[in-house]
Design a protein around this motif. Structure first.
Motif, PDB file in Angstrom:
ATOM      1  N   SER A   1      -0.165  -7.489   5.121  1.00 54.54           N
ATOM      2  CA  SER A   1      -0.537  -6.079   5.125  1.00 54.54           C
ATOM      3  C   SER A   1      -2.046  -5.953   4.988  1.00 54.54           C
ATOM      4  CB  SER A   1       0.155  -5.322   3.989  1.00 54.54           C
ATOM      5  OG  SER A   1      -0.265  -5.804   2.725  1.00 54.54           O
TER       6      SER A   1
ATOM      7  N   THR B   1      -4.845  -2.873   4.099  1.00 52.38           N
ATOM      8  CA  THR B   1      -4.989  -1.514   3.606  1.00 52.38           C
ATOM      9  C   THR B   1      -6.463  -1.126   3.570  1.00 52.38           C
ATOM     10  OG1 THR B   1      -3.030  -1.784   2.210  1.00 52.38           O
ATOM     11  CG2 THR B   1      -4.490   0.049   1.699  1.00 52.38           C
TER      12      THR B   1
ATOM     13  N   THR C   1       1.427   0.680  11.632  1.00 50.42           N
ATOM     14  CA  THR C   1       0.363   1.342  10.884  1.00 50.42           C
ATOM     15  C   THR C   1       0.825   2.723  10.435  1.00 50.42           C
ATOM     16  OG1 THR C   1      -1.346   0.169  12.132  1.00 50.42           O
ATOM     17  CG2 THR C   1      -2.016   2.144  10.929  1.00 50.42           C
TER      18      THR C   1
ATOM     19  N   SER D   1      -5.050   3.963   5.228  1.00 53.82           N
ATOM     20  CA  SER D   1      -4.381   3.413   6.403  1.00 53.82           C
ATOM     21  C   SER D   1      -3.777   2.071   6.018  1.00 53.82           C
ATOM     22  CB  SER D   1      -5.375   3.243   7.560  1.00 53.82           C
ATOM     23  OG  SER D   1      -4.764   2.605   8.673  1.00 53.82           O
TER      24      SER D   1
ATOM     25  N   THR E   1      -0.490   6.129   8.048  1.00 57.88           N
ATOM     26  CA  THR E   1      -1.642   6.762   7.412  1.00 57.88           C
ATOM     27  C   THR E   1      -1.177   7.826   6.422  1.00 57.88           C
ATOM     28  OG1 THR E   1      -1.853   8.402   9.186  1.00 57.88           O
ATOM     29  CG2 THR E   1      -3.099   6.347   9.412  1.00 57.88           C
TER      30      THR E   1
ATOM     31  N   SER F   1      -1.439  -1.133   7.377  1.00 56.32           N
ATOM     32  CA  SER F   1      -0.851  -1.856   8.503  1.00 56.32           C
ATOM     33  C   SER F   1      -0.028  -3.018   7.977  1.00 56.32           C
ATOM     34  CB  SER F   1      -1.948  -2.377   9.449  1.00 56.32           C
ATOM     35  OG  SER F   1      -2.697  -1.315   9.993  1.00 56.32           O
TER      36      SER F   1
END
Length: 355
Positions: free
Chosen positions: A107, A109, A157, A142, A159, A144
């Protein structure tokens, strides 16, 4: 005798991200003030009216380093904070040192926080100053995610954002000694819970918070002690602070299930130091470092197994320019040195002295 209006302090923390990030406290600014001509005709000399910088702290004729009695300073500020983190999570077990059976998830961030602040300072006496600060916070995250050991076209992704008023603060500062250096200033700051609490926004097990809070959710009290030592042509400063977060009962909802717990947010110990240097009567700059230790939080009186002791270290630099006798422009940058500290913070302040 001239009067000195303000010594402003700046911190990285930047726990003002309202994770709190709680807050700072590094002095990165300079003194924005004005001097007045004396009305006592017995004085041998008078000083011109102009904005003061770090160099004026070297003047023994000035009465103090806080806002002078009867003066009011309106300080507008803008802060941009950027933080990012990369994490690899493994759900499974190890067969060999180089072989993992299970799910591997990566991940990324990115967190961005914009804070607009309006601060007012008033000098009750030359020794005592009161302050109030109202922030407005915008946050954008954000996230991912991607499973590295399963076929996938790309990362997913998501948000999140949130904006609202932040936690309003009030503070008192008292200059202990006036005649001889080093000068010592005692401070007491109280933070309210006017911002959106992390426990008032919906959450999910996949991404955590589905909306972003603008406050810490807990009131806090922060005593501090600041030392200022003029050493021509520089000014050395140091600060020690302790943030006590008051525990409270909170209710949180996760996937439709509401739970109530007593949360004791970890207190924060802060140390910062640096120096300011006057280039000329209008321009000065500062360099400093800040360290904050955030103690482990407790839930229902017990420390959780996954609780962490956080170490936030940052380096800062700033410049101050006297635009006119009432207004100064201060620009400061902070860079994080540890994984827990924000990566970068830019702060622009414009203090204005009301006559």
């Amino acid at each position: 005798m001239g009067k000195l209006s303000e010594l402003s302090e700046e911190i990285v923390s930047i726990f003002n991200n309202k994770s709190y990030i709680a807050l700072l406290a590094l002095i990165s600014g300079t003194v924005a003030a004005e001097t007045e001509q004396a009305t006592n005709s017995s004085q041998p000399s008078e000083k011109p009216k102009r904005v003061q910088t770090f160099g004026d702290l070297l003047d023994p004729d000035l009465p103090g380093v806080l806002t002078p009695k009867g003066s009011f300073v309106l300080d507008t500020s803008f802060s941009f904070t950027q933080n990012s983190s990369n994490r690899v999570s493994v759900v499974g077990y190890t067969v060999l040192p180089s072989l993992i059976v299970g799910l591997i998830e990566a991940s990324d961030t990115d967190r961005t926080t914009l804070t607009f602040g309006l601060t007012g300072r008033y000098g009750i006496t030359n020794r005592l100053e009161v302050e109030a600060r109202i922030p407005w916070v915008y946050r954008y995250d954000s996230v991912s995610k991607r499973d590295t050991n399963t076929p996938a076209e790309g990362a997913t992704t998501t948000t999140f954002d949130g904006s609202d008023i932040g936690d309003i603060e009030a503070a008192f500062k008292y200059q202990i000694n006036m005649e001889t250096a080093p000068y010592w200033i005692a401070g007491l700051r109280f933070k309210t819970t006017t911002g959106t609490s992390p426990y008032d926004v919906p959450a999910s097990t996949e991404f955590g918070l589905e909306e972003l809070p603008t406050g810490s959710g807990f009131p806090s009290i922060e005593p501090s002690l600041t030392m200022i030592m003029p050493m021509d042509p520089a000014v050395i400063y140091a600060n020690l602070s302790y943030i006590w977060n008051i525990k409270d009962d909170v209710s949180s909802e996760l996937n439709g299930v509401t739970t109530k717990n007593e949360i004791d947010l970890g207190d924060t110990i802060g140390i910062s130091a640096g120096m300011g240097f006057a280039v000329n009567p209008k321009l000065s700059f500062s360099l400093g470092m800040s360290h904050r230790t955030i103690l482990k939080s407790k839930v229902n009186g017990s420390t959780q197994d996954d609780a962490k002791l956080l170490q936030l270290d940052s380096i800062s630099m700033g410049a101050n320019y006297a635009i006119n006798p009432e207004t100064t422009l201060n620009v400061g940058v902070n860079a994080g040195l540890t994984a827990d500290a924000p990566d970068f913070q830019l702060t622009v302040r414009v203090p204005y002295t009301l006559r």
